[in-house]
Design an enzyme around this catalytic site. Structure first.
Site, PDB file in Angstrom:
ATOM      1  N   HIS A  72       0.845  -1.203   0.000  1.00  0.00           N
ATOM      2  CA  HIS A  72       0.000   0.000   0.000  1.00  0.00           C
ATOM      3  C   HIS A  72       0.880   1.252   0.000  1.00  0.00           C
ATOM      4  CE1 HIS A  72      -4.211  -1.536   1.339  1.00  0.00           C
ATOM      5  NE2 HIS A  72      -3.691  -2.263   0.372  1.00  0.00           N
ATOM      6  N   TYR A 200      -8.754   5.491   8.239  1.00  0.00           N
ATOM      7  CA  TYR A 200      -8.907   5.837   9.656  1.00  0.00           C
ATOM      8  C   TYR A 200      -9.965   6.929   9.735  1.00  0.00           C
ATOM      9  CZ  TYR A 200      -4.494   3.378  10.570  1.00  0.00           C
ATOM     10  OH  TYR A 200      -3.509   2.425  10.682  1.00  0.00           O
ATOM     11  N   PRO A 292      -3.671   0.311  19.033  1.00  0.00           N
ATOM     12  CA  PRO A 292      -3.446  -0.131  17.646  1.00  0.00           C
ATOM     13  C   PRO A 292      -3.587   0.962  16.588  1.00  0.00           C
ATOM     14  CG  PRO A 292      -5.553  -0.948  18.467  1.00  0.00           C
ATOM     15  CD  PRO A 292      -4.864  -0.313  19.626  1.00  0.00           C
ATOM     16  N   LYS A 296       1.450  -0.102  15.230  1.00  0.00           N
ATOM     17  CA  LYS A 296       2.863  -0.216  15.619  1.00  0.00           C
ATOM     18  C   LYS A 296       3.205  -1.453  16.451  1.00  0.00           C
ATOM     19  CE  LYS A 296       4.574   3.408  13.693  1.00  0.00           C
ATOM     20  NZ  LYS A 296       4.341   2.909  12.328  1.00  0.00           N
ATOM     21  N   TYR A 384       4.379   6.656  10.127  1.00  0.00           N
ATOM     22  CA  TYR A 384       3.521   5.509   9.815  1.00  0.00           C
ATOM     23  C   TYR A 384       4.308   4.398   9.114  1.00  0.00           C
ATOM     24  CZ  TYR A 384      -0.719   2.912   8.811  1.00  0.00           C
ATOM     25  OH  TYR A 384      -1.686   1.931   8.779  1.00  0.00           O
TER      26      TYR A 384
HETATM   27  P1  RFL Z   1       2.372 -12.080  21.665  1.00  0.00           P
HETATM   28  O1  RFL Z   1       1.837 -12.112  20.290  1.00  0.00           O
HETATM   29  O2  RFL Z   1       1.440 -11.755  22.770  1.00  0.00           O
HETATM   30  O3  RFL Z   1       3.043 -13.509  21.926  1.00  0.00           O
HETATM   31  C1  RFL Z   1       3.429 -13.905  23.203  1.00  0.00           C
HETATM   32  C2  RFL Z   1       3.406 -15.428  23.256  1.00  0.00           C
HETATM   33  O4  RFL Z   1       3.836 -15.860  24.530  1.00  0.00           O
HETATM   34  C3  RFL Z   1       2.995 -16.888  25.004  1.00  0.00           C
HETATM   35  N1  RFL Z   1       3.059 -16.859  26.469  1.00  0.00           N
HETATM   36  C4  RFL Z   1       3.769 -17.748  27.194  1.00  0.00           C
HETATM   37  N2  RFL Z   1       4.507 -18.785  26.838  1.00  0.00           N
HETATM   38  C5  RFL Z   1       5.108 -19.485  27.833  1.00  0.00           C
HETATM   39  N3  RFL Z   1       4.973 -19.178  29.144  1.00  0.00           N
HETATM   40  C6  RFL Z   1       4.232 -18.141  29.538  1.00  0.00           C
HETATM   41  N4  RFL Z   1       4.105 -17.828  30.826  1.00  0.00           N
HETATM   42  C7  RFL Z   1       3.583 -17.366  28.534  1.00  0.00           C
HETATM   43  N5  RFL Z   1       2.783 -16.275  28.574  1.00  0.00           N
HETATM   44  C8  RFL Z   1       2.473 -15.992  27.304  1.00  0.00           C
HETATM   45  C9  RFL Z   1       1.639 -16.548  24.419  1.00  0.00           C
HETATM   46  O5  RFL Z   1       0.819 -17.694  24.318  1.00  0.00           O
HETATM   47  C10 RFL Z   1       2.018 -15.979  23.057  1.00  0.00           C
HETATM   48  O6  RFL Z   1       2.028 -16.964  22.047  1.00  0.00           O
HETATM   49  O7  RFL Z   1       3.607 -11.084  21.796  1.00  0.00           O
HETATM   50  P2  RFL Z   1       4.764 -10.714  20.748  1.00  0.00           P
HETATM   51  O8  RFL Z   1       5.353 -11.951  20.139  1.00  0.00           O
HETATM   52  O9  RFL Z   1       5.646  -9.746  21.428  1.00  0.00           O
HETATM   53  O10 RFL Z   1       4.014 -10.010  19.528  1.00  0.00           O
HETATM   54  C11 RFL Z   1       3.417  -8.759  19.703  1.00  0.00           C
HETATM   55  C12 RFL Z   1       2.194  -8.654  18.815  1.00  0.00           C
HETATM   56  O11 RFL Z   1       1.401  -9.809  18.915  1.00  0.00           O
HETATM   57  C13 RFL Z   1       1.370  -7.444  19.234  1.00  0.00           C
HETATM   58  O12 RFL Z   1       2.177  -6.287  19.416  1.00  0.00           O
HETATM   59  C14 RFL Z   1       0.313  -7.056  18.221  1.00  0.00           C
HETATM   60  O13 RFL Z   1      -0.517  -8.118  17.831  1.00  0.00           O
HETATM   61  C15 RFL Z   1      -0.517  -5.968  18.889  1.00  0.00           C
HETATM   62  N6  RFL Z   1      -1.819  -5.886  18.309  1.00  0.00           N
HETATM   63  C16 RFL Z   1      -1.940  -5.239  17.144  1.00  0.00           C
HETATM   64  N7  RFL Z   1      -0.839  -4.654  16.576  1.00  0.00           N
HETATM   65  C17 RFL Z   1      -0.931  -4.012  15.423  1.00  0.00           C
HETATM   66  O14 RFL Z   1       0.101  -3.527  14.909  1.00  0.00           O
HETATM   67  N8  RFL Z   1      -2.173  -3.910  14.789  1.00  0.00           N
HETATM   68  C18 RFL Z   1      -3.306  -4.502  15.321  1.00  0.00           C
HETATM   69  O15 RFL Z   1      -4.364  -4.442  14.726  1.00  0.00           O
HETATM   70  C19 RFL Z   1      -3.224  -5.186  16.544  1.00  0.00           C
HETATM   71  N9  RFL Z   1      -4.305  -5.768  17.101  1.00  0.00           N
HETATM   72  C20 RFL Z   1      -2.929  -6.500  18.937  1.00  0.00           C
HETATM   73  C21 RFL Z   1      -4.174  -6.451  18.288  1.00  0.00           C
HETATM   74  C22 RFL Z   1      -2.819  -7.160  20.166  1.00  0.00           C
HETATM   75  C23 RFL Z   1      -3.919  -7.741  20.792  1.00  0.00           C
HETATM   76  N10 RFL Z   1      -3.735  -8.348  22.090  1.00  0.00           N
HETATM   77  C24 RFL Z   1      -2.407  -8.648  22.575  1.00  0.00           C
HETATM   78  C25 RFL Z   1      -4.725  -8.453  23.063  1.00  0.00           C
HETATM   79  C26 RFL Z   1      -5.266  -7.058  18.870  1.00  0.00           C
HETATM   80  C27 RFL Z   1      -5.157  -7.724  20.105  1.00  0.00           C
HETATM   81  C28 RFL Z   1      -6.395  -8.398  20.651  1.00  0.00           C
HETATM   82  C1  PHB Z   2      -5.676  -4.272  10.918  1.00  0.00           C
HETATM   83  O1  PHB Z   2      -5.741  -4.487   9.705  1.00  0.00           O
HETATM   84  O2  PHB Z   2      -6.009  -5.133  11.749  1.00  0.00           O
HETATM   85  C2  PHB Z   2      -5.204  -2.953  11.391  1.00  0.00           C
HETATM   86  C3  PHB Z   2      -4.778  -2.001  10.470  1.00  0.00           C
HETATM   87  C4  PHB Z   2      -4.333  -0.770  10.911  1.00  0.00           C
HETATM   88  C5  PHB Z   2      -4.304  -0.491  12.257  1.00  0.00           C
HETATM   89  C6  PHB Z   2      -4.719  -1.434  13.180  1.00  0.00           C
HETATM   90  C7  PHB Z   2      -5.178  -2.670  12.743  1.00  0.00           C
HETATM   91  O3  PHB Z   2      -3.871   0.716  12.682  1.00  0.00           O
END
Ligand code: RFL
Ligand code: PHB
Length: 389
Positions: A72, A200, A292, A296, A384
């Site tokens: 994009h 957005y 989110p 980032k 961004y």
């Molecule tokens: P993760 O993905 O949370 O992975 C951590 C892993 O550790 C495991 N774990 C354990 N394992 C062993 N022993 C323990 N005691 C443990 N405790 C936990 C878990 O099962 C898991 O597999 O962290 P990581 O790898 O640092 O990755 C970070 C990303 O996942 C996170 O920053 C993003 O997904 C944040 N986030 C979003 N980021 C975006 O850029 N755009 C989004 O749209 C977006 N949506 C989100 C999100 C995070 C969410 N969370 C954490 C609630 C939506 C949600 C719902």
């Molecule tokens: C998504 O596609 O899930 C998404 C995209 C942009 C954002 C957050 C989430 O800022």
């Protein structure tokens, strides 16, 4: 058992770190609490910065992303019917990649399988010991048996609710937090996205986001009060609310359909300092959370891994400790800039319950300024697409 680096958590941070270290000949064991299917079913991030894309290519997991990801060159920010396009490509020469976190994780698992690295699933009660001594070790339970791994370093990649951060004594940690008074309700549907680029949308009814995973898979979000439950939101109610918040020219093209997934995520900004305690390093969500709105979260996890994998390779292969010593400060400098951007985007685009009449005027003025000033658009674009590592 014995290894060079124990990686607690097999999410994107842990898997990418394991991938990069093993490619450099460093031995690792990943300990993941959940099953692989569970990790792969969590629908989360969708936008990869250009630096993240380069890192995934360098890690040897770029092939499917190149084929199925969508590059994009811009996105839209809107205020009611005013639409402002941010042309990343023209303003910065770079673009972002739309490719789901679930796909990144699947690619990393496949690459790890091909290399034959060790990833243990279903581990419980992980305990990290003696990281300030010269002989750290990690204990865990699997299949009812308590096990021990001796190691040189421990990477805490276990997310916000993991054990790694708690291993650092409370009086040696400083935590910074801002909790926002709303959440995002997300919906995934097998429908063509309402826009060919991310939108957005700020509106009098609150924030909404148009995103996608492919030309036939849409991801939408609406801002909801923290008290709302997923059950309060039928698909019909979601579509109705979403179209109320989008500019008319976007809403009119929207194709609705049944949801495949629906979930509410709270919004928070959080940083725990420092990121290093002896031989233990915090990475990704274990150390920091962003709302989110700036896309980032996953990208910051990748930049932490960038600094840490180099530091660990230098320490283990060249006996050079400079990267290990600098890790916390180097990673935090970039983290705080992403914190600022995510906080600013959140404030610019959301309606805060109980706010005065001044607040929406500030949001409108910010959007008008963006529409009229290339300097303002460039600043947003530069953040961004991702600040340099
Ligand atoms: P993760 O993905 O949370 O992975 C951590 C892993 O550790 C495991 N774990 C354990 N394992 C062993 N022993 C323990 N005691 C443990 N405790 C936990 C878990 O099962 C898991 O597999 O962290 P990581 O790898 O640092 O990755 C970070 C990303 O996942 C996170 O920053 C993003 O997904 C944040 N986030 C979003 N980021 C975006 O850029 N755009 C989004 O749209 C977006 N949506 C989100 C999100 C995070 C969410 N969370 C954490 C609630 C939506 C949600 C719902
Ligand atoms: C998504 O596609 O899930 C998404 C995209 C942009 C954002 C957050 C989430 O800022």
């Amino acid at each position: 058992m014995k290894t060079e680096v124990v990686i607690v958590g097999g999410g994107p941070s842990g898997l990418l770190l394991s991938q990069l270290l093993n490619r450099a000949g460093v031995d690792t064991i990943v300990l993941e609490r959940a099953s692989r299917d569970h990790v792969l079913s969590r629908i989360r991030a969708g936008v990869l910065e250009s630096g993240t894309v380069e890192m995934l290519r360098a890690a040897g997991v770029g092939a499917r992303m190149e084929r199925d990801g969508m590059e994009h060159e811009g996105c839209y920010l809107t205020d009611d019917d005013l639409m402002v396009r941010i042309n990343f490509h023209e303003l910065t020469g770079k673009s972002v990649m739309i490719y789901g976190q679930t796909e990144v994780t699947a690619d990393l698992y496949a690459a790890q399988d091909a290399m034959g690295t060790t990833i243990l699933h279903g581990v419980e009660d992980v305990a990290i010991h003696d990281v300030t001594s010269s002989a750290p070790y990690v204990e865990f339970t699997q299949g009812g048996a308590r096990q021990r791994i001796d190691c040189a370093y421990v990477a805490g990649c276990d997310g916000f609710h993991g054990v790694s951060r708690q291993t650092i004594p409370a009086d040696k940690r400083r935590e910074f937090e801002r909790v926002y008074p709303f959440g995002w309700l997300g919906l995934l549907s097998r429908t063509p996205p309402a826009s060919d680029e991310i939108v957005y949308a700020n509106s009098t009814h609150g924030f909404a986001l148009v995103s996608m995973r492919s030309p036939s898979l849409s991801r939408y979000y609406v801002q909801v009060p923290l008290t709302d439950k997923v059950e309060d939101w039928s698909d019909d109610r979601f579509w109705e609310e979403l179209s109320r918040r989008l500019p008319q020219q976007v809403a009119q093209d929207m194709v609705t359909g049944p949801s495949i997934e629906k979930s509410i995520a709270p919004l928070r900004s959080f940083v725990s300092e420092p990121l290093r305690w002896g031989s233990l390093f915090l990475v990704g969500d274990a150390a920091h959370i962003v709302p989110p709105t700036g896309a980032k979260g996953l990208n910051l996890a990748v930049s932490d891994v960038f600094y840490l994998h180099q530091a660990l390779i230098d320490a283990l292969k060249r006996n050079d400790m400079s990267g290990v010593e600098a890790y916390s400060d180097r990673a935090l400098a970039r983290i705080w800039k992403a914190m600022r951007f995510s906080w600013q985007m959140t404030a610019m685009l959301h309606r805060f319950e109980g706010e005065d009449d001044f607040a929406p005027q500030m949001r409108k003025a910010t959007m008008l300024h963006l529409a009229q000033s290339e300097t303002a658009r460039r600043d947003l674009a530069e953040n961004y697409i991702g600040l340099p590592f």
